[in-house]
Write a protein that holds these residues in place. Structure first.
Motif, PDB file in Angstrom:
ATOM      1  N   PRO A  42     -34.153  32.187   6.535  1.00 36.51           N
ATOM      2  CA  PRO A  42     -35.057  31.265   7.225  1.00 36.51           C
ATOM      3  C   PRO A  42     -34.971  31.353   8.740  1.00 36.51           C
ATOM      4  CG  PRO A  42     -33.177  30.069   6.299  1.00 36.51           C
ATOM      5  CD  PRO A  42     -33.099  31.476   5.775  1.00 36.51           C
ATOM      6  N   GLY A  43     -33.943  32.012   9.248  1.00 36.74           N
ATOM      7  CA  GLY A  43     -33.792  32.114  10.694  1.00 36.74           C
ATOM      8  C   GLY A  43     -34.581  33.241  11.335  1.00 36.74           C
ATOM      9  N   VAL A  44     -35.219  34.083  10.533  1.00 37.58           N
ATOM     10  CA  VAL A  44     -35.959  35.223  11.084  1.00 37.58           C
ATOM     11  C   VAL A  44     -37.330  34.764  11.566  1.00 37.58           C
ATOM     12  CG1 VAL A  44     -36.991  37.468  10.590  1.00 37.58           C
ATOM     13  CG2 VAL A  44     -34.752  36.867   9.624  1.00 37.58           C
ATOM     14  N   ASP A  45     -37.667  35.126  12.792  1.00 36.94           N
ATOM     15  CA  ASP A  45     -39.008  34.881  13.346  1.00 36.94           C
ATOM     16  C   ASP A  45     -39.810  36.171  13.189  1.00 36.94           C
ATOM     17  OD1 ASP A  45     -41.291  34.217  14.686  1.00 36.94           O
ATOM     18  OD2 ASP A  45     -40.333  33.928  16.647  1.00 36.94           O
ATOM     19  N   TRP A  46     -40.520  36.270  12.092  1.00 40.28           N
ATOM     20  CA  TRP A  46     -41.237  37.509  11.783  1.00 40.28           C
ATOM     21  C   TRP A  46     -42.351  37.788  12.778  1.00 40.28           C
ATOM     22  CZ3 TRP A  46     -38.898  40.449   8.297  1.00 40.28           C
ATOM     23  CH2 TRP A  46     -38.016  39.836   7.398  1.00 40.28           C
ATOM     24  N   ALA A  47     -42.898  36.756  13.386  1.00 43.42           N
ATOM     25  CA  ALA A  47     -43.997  36.934  14.339  1.00 43.42           C
ATOM     26  C   ALA A  47     -43.545  37.644  15.612  1.00 43.42           C
ATOM     27  CB  ALA A  47     -44.620  35.583  14.681  1.00 43.42           C
ATOM     28  N   ARG A  48     -42.238  37.765  15.836  1.00 45.00           N
ATOM     29  CA  ARG A  48     -41.737  38.483  17.011  1.00 45.00           C
ATOM     30  C   ARG A  48     -41.901  39.992  16.867  1.00 45.00           C
ATOM     31  NH1 ARG A  48     -36.689  38.637  17.497  1.00 45.00           N
ATOM     32  NH2 ARG A  48     -36.675  39.096  19.726  1.00 45.00           N
ATOM     33  N   HIS A  49     -42.207  40.447  15.678  1.00 46.98           N
ATOM     34  CA  HIS A  49     -42.298  41.873  15.405  1.00 46.98           C
ATOM     35  C   HIS A  49     -43.757  42.315  15.314  1.00 46.98           C
ATOM     36  CE1 HIS A  49     -37.989  41.786  14.556  1.00 46.98           C
ATOM     37  NE2 HIS A  49     -38.224  40.678  13.879  1.00 46.98           N
ATOM     38  N   ASP A  50     -43.974  43.578  15.654  1.00 47.86           N
ATOM     39  CA  ASP A  50     -45.327  44.123  15.557  1.00 47.86           C
ATOM     40  C   ASP A  50     -45.731  44.364  14.115  1.00 47.86           C
ATOM     41  OD1 ASP A  50     -45.878  44.330  18.383  1.00 47.86           O
ATOM     42  OD2 ASP A  50     -44.424  45.978  18.422  1.00 47.86           O
ATOM     43  N   ALA A  51     -44.755  44.599  13.232  1.00 48.55           N
ATOM     44  CA  ALA A  51     -45.043  44.858  11.824  1.00 48.55           C
ATOM     45  C   ALA A  51     -43.749  44.738  11.034  1.00 48.55           C
ATOM     46  CB  ALA A  51     -45.658  46.252  11.627  1.00 48.55           C
TER      47      ALA A  51
END
Length: 301
Positions: A42-51
């Protein structure tokens, strides 16, 4: 600026798997910055990545509702996923086999039944060697094999948890000749292996003692695998950067067992050339995504 790529893994495999090591190195060499992330952290901010590149999420079927919710979140956030989210949703439930069969893809004969209807379904196969597996599963998880009508087998089936299941005849060719896996990157054939079970077993997975042998498919087997992929592509769910077509040859005919589009082993450890091909396909997809999302310059008056 380099592309920021999250590689989705699971808690049991929180680093780059050895089979993917050369793939990761090849992506890094193409100026793609990698970050390994556990898919349900739950701590991962996936929106920080391009893909996001999905790899060893090998427990997704044990947390299926959470997996579907994760795909939904990625989609809502506009984070591109390799392979596409719509393709993964479709591929995550083995009911897709019935759809492909209806569209002309030869498969192992498959009957669908809820757990409470399995006993009645098995009655039609009395005396036959059959396999029962969940519609959502992987790695022979909750898979039961036995003779329909045998008391011990039917007791094992009755103890399966609620859910929907596939009922298939056991195919002896898996033991005698092995199970084929044909790998495709960007729709192009790369390499193939045959997976063979350990003596006395029928499961080809390495955790059960199975082994893998590199092979070259004949023209008919390769054509059948291509046909399965083309039929899938025609559904309009997006293009697969990587795909594994699993099947068995019976009486000279390739029968589809699985179309692996989510998190398959790609058998790259002994094939650096294949790992580099896969990396180039993924890099090209990422560049296409970047170009599609780039702001457009206003047209001059």
């Amino acid at each position: 600026m380099s592309i920021q790529l999250a590689i989705a893994t699971s808690a049991a495999y929180p680093t780059i798997h050895p089979d993917d090591a050369h793939l990761a190195a090849s992506l890094a060499a193409l100026d793609i910055e990698l970050q390994v992330c556990v898919w349900n952290d739950p701590g991962v901010d996936w929106a920080r990545h391009d893909a996001v590149l999905v790899r060893t999420i090998w427990d997704y079927f044990e947390h299926y509702d959470a997996f579907l919710a994760w795909l939904d979140r990625l989609e809502r956030a506009g984070v591109p996923v390799i392979n596409p989210v719509a393709l993964m949703r479709w591929n995550s439930d083995k009911r897709y086999l019935a759809q492909l069969e209806s569209l002309g893809v030869p498969t192992i004969p498959t009957r669908l039944a809820a757990r409470d209807a399995l006993a009645a379904a098995l009655a039609a196969f009395r005396g036959e060697d059959v396999v029962v597996k969940p519609c959502v599963s992987g790695g022979a998880w909750r898979t039961v094999r036995g003779t329909a009508g045998d008391a011990a087998f039917e007791r094992a089936v009755s103890e399966l948890p609620a859910g929907d299941y596939l009922l298939q005849p056991f195919v002896q060719a898996i033991v005698d000749d092995g199970e084929w896996s044909l790998l495709f990157f960007g729709g192009e054939f790369s390499h193939a292996i045959v997976k063979r079970p350990a003596a006395g077993d029928y499961r080809v997975q390495e955790q059960y003692g199975g082994r893998n042998d590199a092979v070259e498919p004949d023209a008919a087997t390769l054509a059948a695998a291509r046909h399965a992929l083309a039929t899938c592509k025609a559904l309009g769910l997006g293009d697969a950067s990587y795909a594994r077509v699993d099947g068995v040859v019976v009486d000279g005919r390739f029968l589809l067992m699985e179309l692996e589009l989510i998190e398959p082993s790609l058998f790259l450890a002994d094939r650096p050339d294949a790992a580099e091909r896969c990396a180039r396909v993924i890099a090209a997809r990422l560049e296409a995504l970047r170009a599609a999302n780039a702001p457009r310059m206003p047209e001059s008056a």
